[in-house]
Design an enzyme around this catalytic site. Structure first.
Site, PDB file in Angstrom:
ATOM      1  N   ASP A   1     -65.971 -58.639 -37.351  1.00 34.60           N
ATOM      2  CA  ASP A   1     -66.709 -58.496 -38.606  1.00 34.60           C
ATOM      3  C   ASP A   1     -65.970 -59.337 -39.648  1.00 34.60           C
ATOM      4  OD1 ASP A   1     -67.695 -57.691 -41.064  1.00 34.60           O
ATOM      5  OD2 ASP A   1     -67.733 -55.548 -40.563  1.00 34.60           O
ATOM      6  N   HIS A   2     -66.597 -60.401 -40.074  1.00 35.49           N
ATOM      7  CA  HIS A   2     -65.887 -61.355 -40.944  1.00 35.49           C
ATOM      8  C   HIS A   2     -65.609 -60.784 -42.334  1.00 35.49           C
ATOM      9  CE1 HIS A   2     -64.001 -65.008 -41.789  1.00 35.49           C
ATOM     10  NE2 HIS A   2     -64.939 -65.887 -41.445  1.00 35.49           N
ATOM     11  N   ARG A   3     -66.241 -59.655 -42.670  1.00 33.84           N
ATOM     12  CA  ARG A   3     -65.888 -59.010 -43.940  1.00 33.84           C
ATOM     13  C   ARG A   3     -64.499 -58.396 -43.847  1.00 33.84           C
ATOM     14  NH1 ARG A   3     -70.034 -54.471 -44.519  1.00 33.84           N
ATOM     15  NH2 ARG A   3     -69.250 -54.225 -42.420  1.00 33.84           N
TER      16      ARG A   3
ATOM     17  N   PRO B   1     -71.446 -59.516 -40.591  1.00 33.22           N
ATOM     18  CA  PRO B   1     -71.362 -60.959 -40.334  1.00 33.22           C
ATOM     19  C   PRO B   1     -70.458 -61.198 -39.126  1.00 33.22           C
ATOM     20  CG  PRO B   1     -70.093 -60.373 -42.294  1.00 33.22           C
ATOM     21  CD  PRO B   1     -70.730 -59.104 -41.807  1.00 33.22           C
TER      22      PRO B   1
END
Ligand code: CAO
Length: 555
Positions: free
Chosen positions: A527-529, A351
């Site tokens: 990476d939004h994770r 993401p």
């Protein structure tokens, strides 16, 4: 001491096939954990351990024919001593006696039931013309709430006797419910996902070869008389394992027609992964689909990467562009094709969020200009990129999760204690990302030399595999080309990439007047994770501080 795990009561079947083995010697199993899957021509069933403990051995192989009471595995019961075992043995003996009594009861009941069926069915045999027949859920032997997982027919379909109508599945078993008569489907009363129980009306048929015009009155456990004439269980019931030889499987799907031959565990896995079993090739006995086939199918779909329609994505329609004018087809270079795969994989799996900011690099640019003469003497051109890479190393040390990867399950950070910075280089063949190793330990001159060296190697196709491996963070500079910002794609499995756009001179209010300042646009994709927005904002702000006053890089 080892205890035996045996095949439980499986109806009147005495020879069913082992089609899948789900555990192996050494495995710790719980009481309800399935050990293997057995299957007859109409039903497949998971056989649970029944005893919690450690499996000592599996006593059967795939393809073996087994029957009730046969030992399929040996297990050492968890947390018991010999005294317990003796007690267990007594319990087992009692249970076995109870089970036998139950079985005798059932047999009696079944015999009675058969007699009733025989009577009920007699008029049908004499009938001719058409007859409305209701097909209901038969005695399914265990749970009273099972799910319809496949509906193989629709109103108007012509079906033959024994053709599959519906597949139902409980936690432990799936069962195919066939048509008991040839005829035309008038109405289907259930759909996929419907919860049904014994007696639920599934399908109404206009059966050929009978004259009664009224709907046949149904009692649970009573349906149409099958061709078989021997006395056993009510013949209309789809049998639990009955014979080992599996004739043509007709588990057709409602929309397809392709055969699906798979057990309950596999069907469940396929549903969880969103896999259409009609598209899976079975590698098991007689083409049976096993779990590994489903996993291999998913893997190949994912690896297909850019392929149209992968992973359930709607595909982009193929267009014949020559209809609109002259066209030329040109193959992608190997580098571009490989790059496309990597970029697509990263875009689909990570993401992405991009944080944009602008940094005042006026002082940095003044300092850089002051190095020009010295650079010429050294034969090294110093561009903003060397300072940016240096500043990134500083910021990465303060924000370790940016110099990291997530493990396979995205449950752990793998923090890297090295600072190998990937640098995107534009070449005629496509984008490549050589790596500057230990960039944190190098000064501006050394970094500048290496930037030029790696860019040249990239453009002359001289990069070795080691030049392209091991990056922990990447920088992509479009500064020499232009732009005010962009969204770089993360070089997975890294978790962030910094995009650089062109420095422009902008009016800046210094509190008294507008003054010209050189502003550098930064675009950090992350990476939004792994990284949340506030962290990304702080990381970029820190980079701004370092680039606005490069003396801080010496601290
Ligand atoms: N703003 C304004 N000018 C800039 C600048 C910026 N942000 N960055 C560099 N420049 C200037 C340089 O100072 C140099 O000017 P001079 O020749 O007058 O000194 C000129 O632009 C050309 O720089 P360069 O390209 O020779 O060197 P570099 O260190 O800036 O970049 C490299 C090297 C290899 C990164 C670059 O050539 C390149 O290939 N960039 C493309 C990367 C790319 O395609 N990214 C997109 C990937 S998609 O994510």
């Amino acid at each position: 001491m080892s205890e035996d795990i045996k095949i439980p009561d499986i109806g009147d079947a005495d020879d069913v096939e082992v089609v899948e083995i789900l555990a192996s010697a050494g495995d710790e199993v719980g009481e309800d954990d399935p050990i293997l899957v057995i299957e007859s021509d109409k039903a497949s069933m998971e056989v649970p351990a029944g005893i919690a403990g450690k499996l000592d051995s599996i006593e059967v192989a795939i393809g073996d024919k087994v029957k009730e009471g046969q030992v399929i595995a040996k297990v050492s019961r968890a947390g018991t001593d010999d005294a317990d075992s003796e007690g267990d043995a007594e319990d087992d003996a009692e249970q076995a006696a109870d089970a036998k009594a139950d079985a005798d009861d059932h047999q009696e009941h079944d015999d009675q039931q058969d007699d009733e069926d025989q009577q009920d069915d007699e008029p049908d045999e004499e009938a001719s013309g058409t007859e409305t027949v209701e097909v209901r859920v038969p005695d399914i032997g265990e749970a009273d709430n099972v799910e319809v997982i496949e509906v193989a027919v629709k109103a108007g379909d012509e079906v033959g006797e024994d053709d599959l109508l519906v597949v139902v599945e409980s936690d432990k078993a799936s069962m195919e419910i066939p048509s008991t008569r040839a005829g035309k489907v008038v109405e289907v009363h259930v759909s996929e996902g419907s919860a049904v129980e014994e007696g639920t009306l599934l399908v109404t048929l206009e059966a050929s070869g009978a004259s009664s015009s009224s709907a046949k009155s149904e009692k649970p456990k009573q349906a149409e008389k099958p061709k078989r004439s021997e006395k056993a269980k009510p013949p209309e019931q789809p049998k639990p394992p009955e014979k080992a030889e599996r004739p043509d499987t007709k588990a057709q799907s409602d929309s397809g027609g392709a055969e699906v031959y798979a057990g309950p565990a596999v069907r469940r896995l396929a549903r969880e992964l969103g896999v259409d079993l009609r598209a899976v090739t079975g590698s098991g006995n007689r083409g049976r689909i096993v779990k590994d086939d489903v996993k291999a199918h998913v893997k190949s779909r994912l690896q297909a990467g850019g392929g149209a329609g992968t992973a359930g994505l709607p595909s982009i329609p193929e267009v014949d562009f020559s209809k609109f004018g002259e066209v030329e087809t040109q193959a992608l270079s190997r580098i571009r094709a490989r790059g496309a795969e990597n970029l697509h994989r990263s875009w689909l799996n990570l993401p992405h969020v991009t944080q944009h900011d602008e940094v005042d690099v006026t002082d940095l640019e003044d300092f850089r200009a002051s190095l020009k003469r010295e650079g010429e003497e050294r034969g090294v051109k110093v561009t903003p990129l060397a300072f940016i890479i240096k500043a990134c190393c500083h910021a990465l040390k303060e924000f370790p999760t940016f110099n990291a990867s997530l493990d396979k399950d995205a449950k752990n950070f793998i923090l890297k204690r090295y600072y190998h910075i990937g640098m995107a280089v534009d070449t005629p063949d496509g984008l490549v990302v050589p790596v500057i190793r230990d960039a944190d330990q190098k000064g501006i001159w050394a970094l500048s030399e290496e930037i030029v060296e790696l860019a040249e190697k990239a453009r002359n196709k001289k990069l070795g595999v080691s030049d392209l491996q091991g990056g922990s963070f990447s920088v992509s500079s479009l500064g020499p080309i232009g732009g005010t910002g962009f969204t770089p794609i993360i070089n997975a499995p890294e978790v962030a990439i910094l995009g650089i756009s062109r420095v422009t001179v902008r009016p800046h209010w210094d509190g008294n007047a507008f003054v010209p300042r050189k502003m550098l646009p930064l675009s950090l994709s992350y990476d939004h994770r792994a990284i949340n927005g506030a962290e990304a904002g702080r990381f970029v702000a820190r980079l701004g501080e370092l680039l606005a006053d490069i003396r801080r890089l010496a601290l």
